[in-house]
Motif scaffolding. Structure first.
Motif, PDB file in Angstrom:
ATOM      1  N   GLU A   1     -70.250  36.460  48.183  1.00  0.00           N
ATOM      2  CA  GLU A   1     -69.905  35.182  48.789  1.00  0.00           C
ATOM      3  C   GLU A   1     -71.088  34.622  49.570  1.00  0.00           C
ATOM      4  OE1 GLU A   1     -67.207  33.493  48.436  1.00  0.00           O
ATOM      5  OE2 GLU A   1     -65.888  34.946  47.472  1.00  0.00           O
ATOM      6  N   GLY A   2     -71.226  33.298  49.516  1.00  0.00           N
ATOM      7  CA  GLY A   2     -72.215  32.638  50.353  1.00  0.00           C
ATOM      8  C   GLY A   2     -71.672  32.479  51.763  1.00  0.00           C
ATOM      9  N   ALA A   3     -72.530  32.677  52.778  1.00  0.00           N
ATOM     10  CA  ALA A   3     -72.084  32.598  54.177  1.00  0.00           C
ATOM     11  C   ALA A   3     -72.820  31.475  54.912  1.00  0.00           C
ATOM     12  CB  ALA A   3     -72.315  33.940  54.872  1.00  0.00           C
ATOM     13  N   ASN A   4     -73.016  30.333  54.230  1.00  0.00           N
ATOM     14  CA  ASN A   4     -73.646  29.163  54.826  1.00  0.00           C
ATOM     15  C   ASN A   4     -75.124  29.444  55.128  1.00  0.00           C
ATOM     16  OD1 ASN A   4     -73.945  26.611  56.048  1.00  0.00           O
ATOM     17  ND2 ASN A   4     -71.796  26.663  56.638  1.00  0.00           N
TER      18      ASN A   4
ATOM     19  N   LEU B   1     -80.808  30.929  54.270  1.00  0.00           N
ATOM     20  CA  LEU B   1     -79.542  31.139  53.574  1.00  0.00           C
ATOM     21  C   LEU B   1     -79.041  32.553  53.811  1.00  0.00           C
ATOM     22  CD1 LEU B   1     -80.341  29.395  50.163  1.00  0.00           C
ATOM     23  CD2 LEU B   1     -79.121  28.452  52.116  1.00  0.00           C
TER      24      LEU B   1
ATOM     25  N   ARG C   1     -75.879  35.362  52.710  1.00  0.00           N
ATOM     26  CA  ARG C   1     -74.789  35.641  51.791  1.00  0.00           C
ATOM     27  C   ARG C   1     -74.345  37.089  51.959  1.00  0.00           C
ATOM     28  NH1 ARG C   1     -76.245  38.177  46.805  1.00  0.00           N
ATOM     29  NH2 ARG C   1     -78.475  38.619  46.658  1.00  0.00           N
TER      30      ARG C   1
ATOM     31  N   ASP D   1     -73.117  40.252  49.839  1.00  0.00           N
ATOM     32  CA  ASP D   1     -73.056  40.833  48.501  1.00  0.00           C
ATOM     33  C   ASP D   1     -72.268  42.132  48.578  1.00  0.00           C
ATOM     34  OD1 ASP D   1     -73.354  41.647  45.929  1.00  0.00           O
ATOM     35  OD2 ASP D   1     -75.542  41.574  45.883  1.00  0.00           O
TER      36      ASP D   1
END
Length: 334
Positions: free
Chosen positions: A142-145, A155, A157, A159
């Motif tokens: 998921e990306g976390a902003n 950036l 994320r 994993d």
């Protein structure tokens, strides 16, 4: 034509079963197989292999990869070879100019097999669906902003994808009185393979065969030679204990064919001169018949150069000077 096929495939995809996705093959022909190579263990089945290292064959007959995975079954070992072909070798071979695609035969597409124990599931009051949901929930990226700092955006994320047998065994299915129940508590996890649709072997040992497909209209001799050079570069990036060997190279075959045509043309011309002189008793007539061979070859070469026809097995095989000489002999006789 490929665009029209692609337009037809788009609506068809919606009516196919889940997971089925049609794709078009590479832009190649039936004569596009210009290079074949094998991916195999340096010591097949561990015969005469040094044992006991952190990576490679072990004393119990298993093979430990550079990632630390222990391959203790024939399926897992074959799947490792296929994984190297699909994710290391093939992508690099596809980047060669003139290559349309790379086919893979043999091995197994790697899978992680989770085999729940029904008795344990019943004991914990769990179902197969809960195990499936837990595996899906544990396999996320998921990306976390992003975080702004000094005018830069960093950036971030998360994993959390499953990458090994141990990761799958540690996935939490449920809890009982605050104690997590993990996949490893209710199931056996191992490395396996998809249903096999083809097999390959080299000298009787399991191997994976890669076939480089040439793009339609390219020069087979040039493409195969460049692909062979790229494979030499790829060898340095292969994991320890794995080797790649060329088993078929079109450029070698074309070179041999060119040498054969060259040899036959020279010997054929000399034989025609000698035989016609003996039969006709006229050296001038013999030379006239023999000259048809180089002149016909010259005209054919000029036409091939102008029209962009490559010197491959088909075009060289069509230059059969025996047919040319037959016509010349008839002319001389008349």
């Amino acid at each position: 034509a490929r665009q029209q096929v692609n337009e037809r495939l788009t609506p068809i995809s919606a009516s196919l079963p889940e997971g089925a996705e049609p794709v078009m093959g590479p832009i190649s022909t039936g004569l596009g197989e210009v290079l074949m190579y094998t991916i195999e263990y340096e010591y097949p089945d561990g015969k005469e292999a040094p044992r006991g290292g952190a990576v490679g064959w072990q004393s119990d007959g298993s093979f430990v990869t550079e990632r630390g995975d222990r391959l203790d079954s024939d399926v897992a070992k074959a799947a490792y070879l296929r994984t190297i072909q699909d994710w290391v070798v093939a992508p690099l071979m596809r980047s060669v100019d003139g290559v349309a695609g790379v086919d893979s035969i043999g091995g197994f597409e790697k899978q992680y097999l989770v085999q729940p124990d029904p008795a344990r599931l019943t004991g914990y009051g769990l179902s197969f669906d809960e195990v499936i949901d837990a595996l899906e929930a544990a396999n996320l990226a998921e990306g976390a902003n992003f975080v702004e700092r000094a005018g830069e955006a960093l950036l971030a994320r998360v994993d959390a994808r499953l990458g090994s047998v141990e990761d799958i065994e540690q996935a939490v299915v449920s809890t009982r009185e605050g104690v997590p129940i993990r996949v490893g508590d209710i199931a056996t996890v191992s490395i396996g393979g998809d249903l096999r649709t083809g097999a390959a072997s080299l000298n009787g040992d399991e191997a994976v065969v890669g076939t480089v497909l040439m793009r339609a209209g390219e020069n087979s001799r040039t493409v195969s030679a460049q692909a062979a050079e790229r494979l030499e570069e790829v060898r340095s990036s292969l994991p320890k204990g794995i080797v790649a060997e060329i088993v078929y190279n079109r450029s070698s075959l074309v070179d041999a064919t060119i040498a054969t045509v060259e040899k036959n043309l020279v010997e054929g011309a000399l034989l025609v001169i000698a035989i016609l002189f003996l039969l006709l008793g006229n050296i001038r007539a013999a030379i006239i018949a023999a000259l048809v061979i180089p002149f016909s070859m010259l005209m054919a070469s000029i036409g091939m150069n102008r029209l962009g026809v490559s010197g491959n097995l088909m075009s060289l095989g069509a230059l059969d000077f025996g047919l040319i000489v037959d016509g010349a002999v008839i002319i001389v006789e008349n």
